[in-house]
Design a protein around this motif. Structure first.
Motif, PDB file in Angstrom:
ATOM      1  N   LYS A  57       0.632  -1.066   0.141  1.00  0.00           N
ATOM      2  CA  LYS A  57       0.175  -0.040  -0.005  1.00  0.00           C
ATOM      3  C   LYS A  57       0.667   1.462  -0.075  1.00  0.00           C
ATOM      4  N   ARG A  58       1.871   1.322   0.426  1.00  0.00           N
ATOM      5  CA  ARG A  58       2.538   2.377   0.006  1.00  0.00           C
ATOM      6  C   ARG A  58       3.570   2.715  -0.603  1.00  0.00           C
ATOM      7  N   LEU A  59       3.328   1.452  -2.298  1.00  0.00           N
ATOM      8  CA  LEU A  59       3.179   2.125  -3.385  1.00  0.00           C
ATOM      9  C   LEU A  59       2.697   3.416  -3.585  1.00  0.00           C
ATOM     10  N   PRO A  60       3.506   5.120  -4.353  1.00  0.00           N
ATOM     11  CA  PRO A  60       2.718   5.668  -5.198  1.00  0.00           C
ATOM     12  C   PRO A  60       1.499   4.676  -6.536  1.00  0.00           C
ATOM     13  N   VAL A  61       0.807   4.925  -6.295  1.00  0.00           N
ATOM     14  CA  VAL A  61       0.197   4.522  -7.907  1.00  0.00           C
ATOM     15  C   VAL A  61      -0.178   5.179  -8.724  1.00  0.00           C
ATOM     16  N   PRO A  62       0.216   5.119  -9.889  1.00  0.00           N
ATOM     17  CA  PRO A  62       0.123   5.692 -11.777  1.00  0.00           C
ATOM     18  C   PRO A  62      -1.459   6.070 -11.794  1.00  0.00           C
ATOM     19  N   LEU A  63      -2.098   7.185 -12.086  1.00  0.00           N
ATOM     20  CA  LEU A  63      -2.874   6.895 -13.091  1.00  0.00           C
ATOM     21  C   LEU A  63      -3.211   6.150 -14.068  1.00  0.00           C
ATOM     22  N   LEU A  64      -1.766   5.802 -14.656  1.00  0.00           N
ATOM     23  CA  LEU A  64      -1.903   4.725 -16.120  1.00  0.00           C
ATOM     24  C   LEU A  64       0.226   4.917 -15.956  1.00  0.00           C
ATOM     25  N   GLY A  65      -0.167   3.853 -15.646  1.00  0.00           N
ATOM     26  CA  GLY A  65       1.515   3.151 -15.271  1.00  0.00           C
ATOM     27  C   GLY A  65       2.315   2.291 -16.378  1.00  0.00           C
ATOM     28  N   VAL A  66       2.673   0.912 -16.586  1.00  0.00           N
ATOM     29  CA  VAL A  66       3.258   0.562 -18.066  1.00  0.00           C
ATOM     30  C   VAL A  66       2.469  -0.304 -18.825  1.00  0.00           C
ATOM     31  N   LEU A 117       0.630  10.161 -14.463  1.00  0.00           N
ATOM     32  CA  LEU A 117       0.984  10.533 -12.655  1.00  0.00           C
ATOM     33  C   LEU A 117       0.010  11.382 -12.329  1.00  0.00           C
ATOM     34  N   PRO A 118      -0.495  11.653 -11.170  1.00  0.00           N
ATOM     35  CA  PRO A 118      -1.327  11.864 -10.679  1.00  0.00           C
ATOM     36  C   PRO A 118      -0.756  13.871 -10.002  1.00  0.00           C
ATOM     37  N   PRO A 119      -1.054  14.495 -10.138  1.00  0.00           N
ATOM     38  CA  PRO A 119      -0.131  15.773 -10.238  1.00  0.00           C
ATOM     39  C   PRO A 119      -0.439  16.196  -8.992  1.00  0.00           C
ATOM     40  N   SER A 120       0.898  16.961  -8.518  1.00  0.00           N
ATOM     41  CA  SER A 120       1.544  16.883  -7.499  1.00  0.00           C
ATOM     42  C   SER A 120       1.676  18.385  -6.969  1.00  0.00           C
ATOM     43  N   ASP A 121       1.196  18.892  -5.352  1.00  0.00           N
ATOM     44  CA  ASP A 121       1.172  19.980  -5.135  1.00  0.00           C
ATOM     45  C   ASP A 121       2.565  21.034  -4.837  1.00  0.00           C
ATOM     46  N   TRP A 124       9.015   7.793  -8.390  1.00  0.00           N
ATOM     47  CA  TRP A 124       8.267   6.810 -10.005  1.00  0.00           C
ATOM     48  C   TRP A 124      10.186   6.660 -10.447  1.00  0.00           C
ATOM     49  N   ILE A 125       9.965   5.976 -11.126  1.00  0.00           N
ATOM     50  CA  ILE A 125      10.820   6.061 -12.438  1.00  0.00           C
ATOM     51  C   ILE A 125      10.010   5.295 -13.047  1.00  0.00           C
ATOM     52  N   ALA A 185       7.748   3.486  -8.330  1.00  0.00           N
ATOM     53  CA  ALA A 185       6.601   2.766  -8.972  1.00  0.00           C
ATOM     54  C   ALA A 185       7.661   2.465 -10.001  1.00  0.00           C
ATOM     55  N   LEU A 186       7.893   2.117 -11.041  1.00  0.00           N
ATOM     56  CA  LEU A 186       8.592   1.586 -11.845  1.00  0.00           C
ATOM     57  C   LEU A 186       7.200   2.029 -13.042  1.00  0.00           C
ATOM     58  N   VAL A 187       7.348   2.736 -13.698  1.00  0.00           N
ATOM     59  CA  VAL A 187       6.000   3.922 -14.519  1.00  0.00           C
ATOM     60  C   VAL A 187       6.123   2.968 -16.071  1.00  0.00           C
TER      61      VAL A 187
END
Ligand code: ADP
Ligand code: MG
Length: 330
Positions: free
Chosen positions: A25-34, A41-45, A91-92, A123-125
């Motif tokens: 659960k701690r891994l960031p989740v992309p909106l769309l990955g590989v 990627l989700p926006p960041s402030d 992200w990577i 997250a490898l995206v």
């Protein structure tokens, strides 16, 4: 059996971030990955931080370098840049050039890469997989914690100069690993040997230290090309001089044991691949920095002062700073 296609390879070995996002659960989740034409990627402030590093066979690692070590070394080297920024990686992406499709190699490489992604909560995206001499290029994307980050500029006259960990180990490890030579130290202990090789196979990025230095350090860089060369970058960007006291330098015990004094000095001053942080800070922050270092169990040593002028001066000993420019590709 038909050999796997590029797409099979990507699916089998490089799609773990989408698969493991739920369980870890701690891994960031992309909106769309590989799997699509690009990652979303989700926006960041927060301000985004991006760094890329490439490792080429025979330039940055030897031929027949074990796959798991290549994964560790590529990740360590890349995250060290994030450590120097005091930034949080999230992200990577990976550009991988492979001379052949060797599934055993890929399984070892991607297994290690996935466990490092878990360890660093990355997250490898996305990426690219091509046929060419072995090379790996990683791009890490992350955020500036509270909008803050460390830079090479910002060192002020009167600041202390600090370095983490110990010096000379990158060059000593290279001698051990590439030249298979340990004659430089007749009393090299097993633990020193393991420590040197570990620092080469899996450089430990000083991420926690870098992040802890936000608000404390006035300038920072990670030592990849050599102490003097990288100190020069701070001097140039900050428009100051750096005065380093040779007697204070924290030399790795295996390096200190080198009987060839000129070579030992060269390793400490110009050896690359240290992946330690070199940073400056006002003297008023010294106690807080020591406490931070203690809490992280990372040694931080005060090695000099920021002075008026330019360049790097090595003082207080017989040490020669001439010809210690560090590693240069061209
Ligand atoms: P395209 O031809 O549109 O560039 P690719 O066939 O190169 O697409 O890649 C397909 C998908 O696989 C993309 O989402 C890409 O980001 C991903 N990908 C390719 N190679 C890697 C890799 N080594 N690691 C992670 N993702 C990869
Ligand atoms: Mg492509």
């Amino acid at each position: 059996m038909a050999s796997p296609s590029e797409f099979d390879i990507i699916k089998r070995y490089f799609s773990f971030s989408s698969a493991s996002a739920d369980s870890a659960k701690r891994l960031p989740v992309p909106l769309l990955g590989v799997g699509d034409d690009a990652a979303v990627l989700p926006p960041s402030d927060l301000p985004l931080i991006v760094a890329t590093d490439t490792l080429n066979e025979t330039v940055h690692f030897p031929k027949y370098f074990p796959a798991r070590h290549l994964a560790s070394r590529a990740m360590g080297v890349n995250l060290s840049d994030f450590a120097a920024m005091g930034a949080r990686p999230r992200w990577i992406t990976m550009a991988l050039s492979l001379p052949t499709l060797d599934t055993a190699w890929l399984a070892e490489f991607s297994g290690q890469f996935e466990s490092l992604c878990q360890q660093y909560q990355l997250a490898l995206v996305g990426g690219d997989t091509t046929k060419a001499p072995l090379a790996i290029s990683l791009t890490v994307i992350g955020e500036a914690i509270n909008g803050d980050y460390l830079r090479r500029s910002g060192a002020q006259v009167g600041d202390d100069i600090w370095v983490s960990g110990s010096l000379g180990k990158g060059a000593a490890a290279l001698t051990l690993e590439i030249h298979k030579a340990d004659a430089f130290c007749s009393e090299l202990t097993a633990s020193d040997r393991d420590d040197l090789l570990a620092s080469y196979y899996a450089p430990l990025p000083q991420l926690a230290l870098g992040q802890g230095l936000l608000g404390l350090a006035s300038a920072a860089i990670d030592i990849s090309d050599g102490l003097i060369a990288d100190a020069n970058h701070i001097a140039e960007k900050s428009l100051v001089g750096l005065q380093i006291e040779a007697e204070r330098l924290p030399i790795h015990s295996a390096v200190r044991c080198n009987n060839d004094v000129a070579q030992m000095q060269h390793w400490v001053l110009a050896g690359g691949d240290e992946y330690e942080l070199l940073f400056t800070a006002p003297p008023a922050k010294a106690e807080t920095i020591q406490a931070l270092a203690k809490s992280l169990a990372v040694d931080c040593t005060l090695i000099g002062k920021v002075v008026e002028g330019s360049g790097v001066e090595l003082v207080g000993s017989e040490w020669q700073s001439a010809n210690q420019r560090g590693y240069q590709h061209f």
